[in-house]
Design a protein around this motif. Structure first.
Motif, PDB file in Angstrom:
ATOM      1  N   ARG A  72       0.881  -1.169  -0.176  1.00 57.14           N
ATOM      2  CA  ARG A  72       0.071   0.118  -0.174  1.00 57.14           C
ATOM      3  C   ARG A  72       0.842   1.191  -0.003  1.00 57.14           C
ATOM      4  O   ARG A  72       1.937   1.398   0.884  1.00 57.14           O
ATOM      5  CB  ARG A  72      -0.914  -0.024   1.326  1.00 57.14           C
ATOM      6  N   ALA A  73       0.542   2.008  -0.750  1.00 53.06           N
ATOM      7  CA  ALA A  73       1.279   3.517  -1.270  1.00 53.06           C
ATOM      8  C   ALA A  73       3.067   3.009  -1.267  1.00 53.06           C
ATOM      9  O   ALA A  73       3.780   3.766  -0.476  1.00 53.06           O
ATOM     10  CB  ALA A  73       1.156   4.347   0.176  1.00 53.06           C
ATOM     11  N   GLU A  75       4.540   0.694   0.336  1.00 56.90           N
ATOM     12  CA  GLU A  75       5.088   0.068   1.587  1.00 56.90           C
ATOM     13  C   GLU A  75       4.526  -1.427   1.652  1.00 56.90           C
ATOM     14  O   GLU A  75       3.365  -1.777   1.611  1.00 56.90           O
ATOM     15  CB  GLU A  75       4.343   0.911   2.820  1.00 56.90           C
ATOM     16  N   GLU A  76       5.531  -2.399   2.017  1.00 56.37           N
ATOM     17  CA  GLU A  76       5.292  -3.717   1.746  1.00 56.37           C
ATOM     18  C   GLU A  76       4.406  -3.887   3.060  1.00 56.37           C
ATOM     19  O   GLU A  76       4.798  -3.510   4.097  1.00 56.37           O
ATOM     20  CB  GLU A  76       6.609  -4.673   1.482  1.00 56.37           C
ATOM     21  N   ARG A  77       3.614  -5.038   3.130  1.00 54.05           N
ATOM     22  CA  ARG A  77       2.606  -5.578   4.034  1.00 54.05           C
ATOM     23  C   ARG A  77       2.731  -7.035   4.073  1.00 54.05           C
ATOM     24  O   ARG A  77       2.376  -7.545   3.166  1.00 54.05           O
ATOM     25  CB  ARG A  77       1.626  -5.006   4.140  1.00 54.05           C
ATOM     26  N   ARG A  96      -6.402  -9.791   2.862  1.00 55.07           N
ATOM     27  CA  ARG A  96      -6.325  -8.507   1.983  1.00 55.07           C
ATOM     28  C   ARG A  96      -6.760  -7.504   2.981  1.00 55.07           C
ATOM     29  O   ARG A  96      -6.344  -6.311   3.270  1.00 55.07           O
ATOM     30  CB  ARG A  96      -6.949  -8.526   0.873  1.00 55.07           C
ATOM     31  N   ASP A 100      -5.024  -4.348   4.806  1.00 59.01           N
ATOM     32  CA  ASP A 100      -5.325  -2.986   4.156  1.00 59.01           C
ATOM     33  C   ASP A 100      -4.480  -2.888   2.903  1.00 59.01           C
ATOM     34  O   ASP A 100      -3.680  -1.676   2.837  1.00 59.01           O
ATOM     35  CB  ASP A 100      -4.928  -1.965   5.208  1.00 59.01           C
ATOM     36  N   VAL A 101      -4.582  -3.715   1.883  1.00 53.17           N
ATOM     37  CA  VAL A 101      -4.073  -3.536   0.802  1.00 53.17           C
ATOM     38  C   VAL A 101      -4.995  -3.834  -0.335  1.00 53.17           C
ATOM     39  O   VAL A 101      -6.051  -4.677  -0.263  1.00 53.17           O
ATOM     40  CB  VAL A 101      -2.601  -4.548   0.402  1.00 53.17           C
ATOM     41  N   ARG A 102      -4.664  -3.394  -1.504  1.00 51.19           N
ATOM     42  CA  ARG A 102      -5.669  -3.671  -2.933  1.00 51.19           C
ATOM     43  C   ARG A 102      -5.430  -5.091  -3.273  1.00 51.19           C
ATOM     44  O   ARG A 102      -6.579  -5.660  -3.544  1.00 51.19           O
ATOM     45  CB  ARG A 102      -5.300  -2.617  -3.910  1.00 51.19           C
ATOM     46  N   CYS A 104      -3.046  -8.968  -2.502  1.00 50.12           N
ATOM     47  CA  CYS A 104      -2.228  -9.556  -2.061  1.00 50.12           C
ATOM     48  C   CYS A 104      -1.959 -10.974  -2.590  1.00 50.12           C
ATOM     49  O   CYS A 104      -3.057 -11.576  -3.350  1.00 50.12           O
ATOM     50  CB  CYS A 104      -2.265  -9.691  -0.368  1.00 50.12           C
TER      51      CYS A 104
END
Length: 182
Positions: A72-73, A75-77, A96, A100-102, A104
């Motif tokens: 996200r933005a 930044e890896e999660r 997902r 909080d990512v679009r 994964c």
């Protein structure tokens, strides 16, 4: 096939280094790691389905750990997800949303192995890098015992399902996994 279980910390040779360190840290923090046992297995039986076939264990007592990543933005999660062997992680919705990512997906095997310090087929939520949340499907903690990886292909851990909720970084998530269609 009969396997011999021993207290995990009494058999450090059957634990990947990050797993051993995590169990030692949990013990020093007062967790009852005496309930965590380890057994040696044939490395060719590391896959859950193969181990169940070889041992006759209940697939519902097996738990699989998968490493999932998204961004996200820029930044890896990353997270580790622990689900029972008869289910599959709901990566596209539950994971997902939690990350909080679009989008994964499963982390590529080589990267998951390299970053976790564990072997393919042995990755476990015990000892994943700090900063990785450990998402635990609520059904896991309801099991009397679960069998999970030890960080090595040649052994498995057995622990009370409830202890999975007390692993470092653990977060119990309702419906993290999907049941197979009936």
């Amino acid at each position: 096939m009969s396997l011999t279980w021993a207290p995990a910390l009494e058999r450090p040779d059957l634990l990947a280094e990050p797993v051993r360190h995590a169990l030692e840290a949990m013990a020093s923090d007062g967790a009852d790691v005496a309930a965590v046992e380890v057994t040696e297995i044939d490395p060719d039986h590391a896959d859950t389905a193969v181990l169940v076939e070889a041992t006759g264990w209940d697939l519902r007592d097996m738990a699989n750990c998968i490493v999932i990543s998204g961004a996200r933005a820029g930044e890896e999660r990353v997270c580790a997800a622990l689900v029972l062997g008869h289910t599959r992680a709901d990566v596209n919705k539950a994971v997902r949303k939690r990350l909080d990512v679009r989008k994964c997906s499963f982390m590529p095997m080589d990267e998951a192995v390299g970053r976790s310090g564990m072997e393919y087929g042995g990755i476990t939520p015990v000892g994943v890098p700090s900063g990785w949340p450990v998402l635990v499907d609520a059904r896991v903690v309801q099991r009397e015992h679960i069998v999970i990886g030890s960080g090595l292909r040649r052994s498995k851990l057995r622990l009370p399902g409830a202890l999975a909720a007390r692993l470092p970084g653990a977060e119990v998530v309702e419906d993290l996994a999907l049941e197979p269609p009936t």
